[in-house]
Design a protein around this motif. Structure first.
Motif, PDB file in Angstrom:
ATOM      1  N   UNK A  91      13.175   6.948  -3.649  1.00  0.00           N
ATOM      2  CA  UNK A  91      13.541   5.675  -4.294  1.00  0.00           C
ATOM      3  C   UNK A  91      12.327   5.017  -4.940  1.00  0.00           C
ATOM      4  N   UNK A  92      11.187   5.065  -4.254  1.00  0.00           N
ATOM      5  CA  UNK A  92       9.962   4.472  -4.795  1.00  0.00           C
ATOM      6  C   UNK A  92       9.543   5.202  -6.065  1.00  0.00           C
ATOM      7  N   UNK A  93       9.601   6.525  -6.024  1.00  0.00           N
ATOM      8  CA  UNK A  93       9.121   7.314  -7.170  1.00  0.00           C
ATOM      9  C   UNK A  93      10.094   7.300  -8.330  1.00  0.00           C
ATOM     10  N   UNK A  94      11.396   7.322  -8.026  1.00  0.00           N
ATOM     11  CA  UNK A  94      12.380   7.308  -9.112  1.00  0.00           C
ATOM     12  C   UNK A  94      12.411   5.978  -9.843  1.00  0.00           C
TER      13      UNK A  94
ATOM     14  N   UNK B  99       0.966  10.653  -7.410  1.00  0.00           N
ATOM     15  CA  UNK B  99       1.784  10.167  -6.302  1.00  0.00           C
ATOM     16  C   UNK B  99       1.553  11.028  -5.063  1.00  0.00           C
ATOM     17  N   UNK B 100       1.497  10.395  -3.903  1.00  0.00           N
ATOM     18  CA  UNK B 100       1.299  11.131  -2.652  1.00  0.00           C
ATOM     19  C   UNK B 100       2.638  11.567  -2.077  1.00  0.00           C
ATOM     20  N   UNK B 101       2.697  12.742  -1.444  1.00  0.00           N
ATOM     21  CA  UNK B 101       3.923  13.153  -0.743  1.00  0.00           C
ATOM     22  C   UNK B 101       4.034  12.430   0.600  1.00  0.00           C
ATOM     23  N   UNK B 102       5.184  12.539   1.192  1.00  0.00           N
ATOM     24  CA  UNK B 102       5.462  11.805   2.434  1.00  0.00           C
ATOM     25  C   UNK B 102       4.460  12.131   3.529  1.00  0.00           C
TER      26      UNK B 102
ATOM     27  N   UNK C  15       0.836  -1.206   0.000  1.00  0.00           N
ATOM     28  CA  UNK C  15       0.000   0.000   0.000  1.00  0.00           C
ATOM     29  C   UNK C  15       0.869   1.253   0.000  1.00  0.00           C
ATOM     30  N   UNK C  16       1.956   1.221   0.758  1.00  0.00           N
ATOM     31  CA  UNK C  16       2.853   2.383   0.793  1.00  0.00           C
ATOM     32  C   UNK C  16       3.399   2.691  -0.590  1.00  0.00           C
ATOM     33  N   UNK C  17       3.820   1.657  -1.330  1.00  0.00           N
ATOM     34  CA  UNK C  17       4.321   1.875  -2.689  1.00  0.00           C
ATOM     35  C   UNK C  17       3.214   2.400  -3.595  1.00  0.00           C
ATOM     36  N   UNK C  18       2.004   1.848  -3.454  1.00  0.00           N
ATOM     37  CA  UNK C  18       0.888   2.299  -4.291  1.00  0.00           C
ATOM     38  C   UNK C  18       0.582   3.768  -4.048  1.00  0.00           C
ATOM     39  N   UNK C  19       0.680   4.191  -2.776  1.00  0.00           N
ATOM     40  CA  UNK C  19       0.399   5.596  -2.456  1.00  0.00           C
ATOM     41  C   UNK C  19       1.511   6.514  -2.957  1.00  0.00           C
ATOM     42  N   UNK C  20       2.752   6.046  -2.862  1.00  0.00           N
ATOM     43  CA  UNK C  20       3.906   6.898  -3.185  1.00  0.00           C
ATOM     44  C   UNK C  20       4.143   7.050  -4.680  1.00  0.00           C
ATOM     45  N   UNK C  21       3.486   6.242  -5.505  1.00  0.00           N
ATOM     46  CA  UNK C  21       3.713   6.289  -6.950  1.00  0.00           C
ATOM     47  C   UNK C  21       2.425   6.651  -7.690  1.00  0.00           C
ATOM     48  N   UNK C  22       2.595   7.229  -8.864  1.00  0.00           N
ATOM     49  CA  UNK C  22       1.443   7.629  -9.676  1.00  0.00           C
ATOM     50  C   UNK C  22       0.805   6.408 -10.335  1.00  0.00           C
TER      51      UNK C  22
END
Length: 368
Positions: free
Chosen positions: A362-365, A322-325, A309-316
């Motif tokens: 790292x998740x977004x890049x 994509x959600x910010x921290x 879920x964290x990866x899904x939230x952090x990425x588009x």
């Protein structure tokens, strides 16, 4: 004809002698007898034919030797001060179960013989000895010992070979399944690299929680393969940018169980398949496909759920930015205990507090 027979007998006798020599060569014999003369006679005789002999007149010392050293045969008197031959036999059966024990006595009886065999002795010798008979008895004991060791080596080699073949098969099957997973990611550009990112995050969470390292491999594999079941979801639903209809959502929800069915037949992925099946369950029982609640969900599945879920939230995604921290932090603070395991949420929040920007970046890049 008679001469030929004599030659054959001589050759056979020589071959037998060579085999006996090989059998006795460097074989280790322990002799325990409270009679010093008996110990010396046996030691001299069996040393002469090639055995490495250790002898003692103290049965307690004999017991220590059995525990500390490896012997091919044990030769023990039955009636001795302190520990008896029967006592030594029991010690040998516990500490050296593959070493044949030959018991000796100068007071033979049918009852004594039966008792010795019943307790597990290999054979029984009567004093005074016929040394030729003693040699023959020892020869049979050494052959018996060699057969046991050969059988053990065979079993170990067979087990190793089976394990190696199982590893090869599991590796082959995993490669095939992973290829399917990569094929799935190729269908949906928004999920490319999702499995690898979740794999990295799930190990960080496991370390933060103090999970045993023996669980890491299954967690890593479950992270890479958790969405494998989407291979059975039609593109019209998988790639849809708009909100799914209730019927479409029900079809999408089937991917957890489909993934379980793909992975569970593979013995080495049995545990992994459970995590895959549970990666959309919720602590409050409102998840799918089984509607599990709280402790019914495997602890490792709870780690995978939060990482995924964290990866899904952090990425588009096709349906969201994509959600910010700070929004991710607020989300897990709000849903800890209801949707997600509070201990796992706490571990994630600690990670985000310590190196959150690095994790999110790292998740977004790796997604772009």
């Amino acid at each position: 004809m008679k001469k030929e027979n004599q030659t054959l007998i001589q050759l056979t006798s020589k071959q037998q002698s060579d085999e006996d020599s090989d059998l006795f060569s460097n074989a280790k014999l322990l002799i325990v007898d409270d009679d010093t003369i008996i110990c010396r006679i046996l030691t001299d005789f069996f040393s002469e034919i090639g055995l490495q002999c250790t002898s003692t007149t103290d049965s307690s010392h004999g017991a220590e030797l059995i525990k500390e050293k490896d012997f091919d045969v044990l030769l023990s008197d039955i009636y001795m001060p302190g520990l008896s031959g029967h006592d030594l036999l029991q010690i040998a059966l516990k500490h050296a179960p593959h070493t044949p024990v030959i018991l000796m006595t100068g007071s033979p009886s049918l009852e004594t013989t039966i008792e010795a065999i019943r307790l597990g002795a290999y054979d029984y010798m009567i004093k005074p000895f016929n040394m030729e008979s003693a040699e023959f008895t020892l020869k049979r004991a050494l052959k018996y010992r060699n057969l046991i060791l050969q059988n053990l080596r065979y079993q170990q080699n067979l087990e190793s070979e089976v394990q190696e073949r199982t590893r090869e098969l599991s590796s082959f099957l995993f490669d095939a399944v992973q290829s399917l997973s990569l094929a799935l990611e190729a269908r949906d550009p928004y999920t490319q690299g999702h499995g690898a990112r979740v794999s990295n995050l799930v190990i960080l969470l496991a370390q933060e929680l103090g999970a045993p390292e023996s669980d890491y491999e299954a967690l890593r594999l479950a992270s890479l393969l958790h969405d494998i079941g989407k291979i059975g979801v039609p593109d019209s639903i998988l790639l849809k940018a708009e909100t799914l209809t209730p019927d479409e959502y029900e079809i999408m929800k089937e991917h957890s169980y489909i993934g379980y069915r793909i992975l569970s037949p593979i013995p080495s992925l049995k545990e992994v398949s459970r995590y895959v099946n549970e990666h959309h369950e919720r602590m409050d029982g409102k998840g799918y496909p089984q509607g599990l609640r709280g402790e019914e969900i495997h602890p490792n599945s709870r780690i995978l759920i939060v990482a995924e879920v964290c990866d899904a939230l952090a990425t588009a995604r096709s349906y969201k930015n994509a959600w910010p921290k700070h929004e991710i932090v607020q989300y897990f603070e709000k849903n800890a205990g209801a949707a997600y395991d509070p201990a796992v949420c706490e571990a994630l929040l600690k990670l985000l507090d310590k190196k959150g920007e690095e994790i999110i970046l790292n998740l977004q890049n790796s997604h772009s």
